[in-house]
Design a protein around this motif. Structure first.
Motif, PDB file in Angstrom:
ATOM      1  N   HIS A  62       0.853  -1.182   0.000  1.00 11.04           N
ATOM      2  CA  HIS A  62       0.000   0.000   0.000  1.00 11.04           C
ATOM      3  C   HIS A  62       0.891   1.235   0.000  1.00 11.04           C
ATOM      4  CE1 HIS A  62      -2.335  -3.231   1.760  1.00 11.04           C
ATOM      5  NE2 HIS A  62      -3.427  -2.572   1.425  1.00 11.04           N
ATOM      6  N   ARG A 103      -4.180   6.882  -2.527  1.00 11.06           N
ATOM      7  CA  ARG A 103      -3.817   5.620  -1.897  1.00 11.06           C
ATOM      8  C   ARG A 103      -3.982   4.524  -2.939  1.00 11.06           C
ATOM      9  NH1 ARG A 103      -6.124   8.212   2.665  1.00 11.06           N
ATOM     10  NH2 ARG A 103      -4.581   8.265   4.346  1.00 11.06           N
ATOM     11  N   MET A 105      -3.095   0.143  -3.883  1.00 16.12           N
ATOM     12  CA  MET A 105      -2.592  -1.192  -3.567  1.00 16.12           C
ATOM     13  C   MET A 105      -1.901  -1.706  -4.822  1.00 16.12           C
ATOM     14  SD  MET A 105      -5.532  -3.100  -1.300  1.00 16.12           S
ATOM     15  CE  MET A 105      -6.565  -3.402  -2.703  1.00 16.12           C
TER      16      MET A 105
END
Length: 195
Positions: A62, A103, A105
């Motif tokens: 992340h 953000r 992943m």
């Protein structure tokens, strides 16, 4: 003409109701009522669920890119970092903008993940913001409007495996778990859906 350009013309609940009540649907062009599609209950639809495989990514990382005006600016900063380190893009699994922070992943092979982590260390705007997770993915036909997520989560809960995040697409359900639980999660979901 809206339909011609790809607009959705039926609410999914109307299709579900027609299916439940065994009522055929007739979708026609408004300018030419002879052209169109008739959907009957005996037609095999794409959404018929069939689990094809269970697979996994060992490491899901992340990252955060802070102080950005939007997602495009966040990707611009990440692109600059990758170009500077002569690194390829990792596989982005999901991304969101929260306030002024991107953000994301991501995953890749272990060597690339180590190199990317080194490039990120010491950066002001880009940082890794939590320990890595592992993903376990159920790949299927028809994850739309199904209970696949609930069944997968319940199967893992029975094995005391906590699901921390999920990523869902029409063809898959990915569940993020602690790396130490990855192998057991693959085993549980394989037993649940493949047999």
């Amino acid at each position: 003409e809206m339909c011609f350009w790809g607009a959705k013309i039926l609410h999914y609940r109307s299709v579900e109701l027609a299916h439940t009540m065994n009522v055929p649907l007739s979708l026609r062009f408004y300018q030419d009522h002879e052209r169109g599609t008739i959907v009957r209950s005996e037609v095999t639809m794409f959404e018929n669920q069939k689990v094809l495989a269970v697979n996994s990514h060992q490491e899901i990382h992340h990252l955060e890119v802070s102080d950005v005006s939007g997602m495009d600016e966040g990707w611009k900063h990440l692109t600059e970092l990758l170009n500077k380190g002569r690194l390829a893009w990792p596989q982005i699994l999901a991304a969101t903008i929260e306030g002024n922070t991107l953000r994301a992943m991501y995953t890749s092979d272990s060597e690339h993940l180590v190199a990317l982590r080194r490039a990120i260390d010491g950066q002001n705007k880009i940082r890794v913001h939590r320990p890595p997770l592992s993903s376990v993915t159920v790949t299927c036909h028809g994850a739309v409007a199904s209970d696949l997520l609930a069944k997968a989560t319940q199967a893992l809960a029975q094995a005391q495996i906590e699901v921390q995040k999920t990523v869902i697409s029409p063809m898959s359900v990915s569940l993020m778990v602690e790396p130490s639980k990855r192998s057991e999660a693959v085993h549980q979901l394989h037993a649940q859906f493949i047999g």
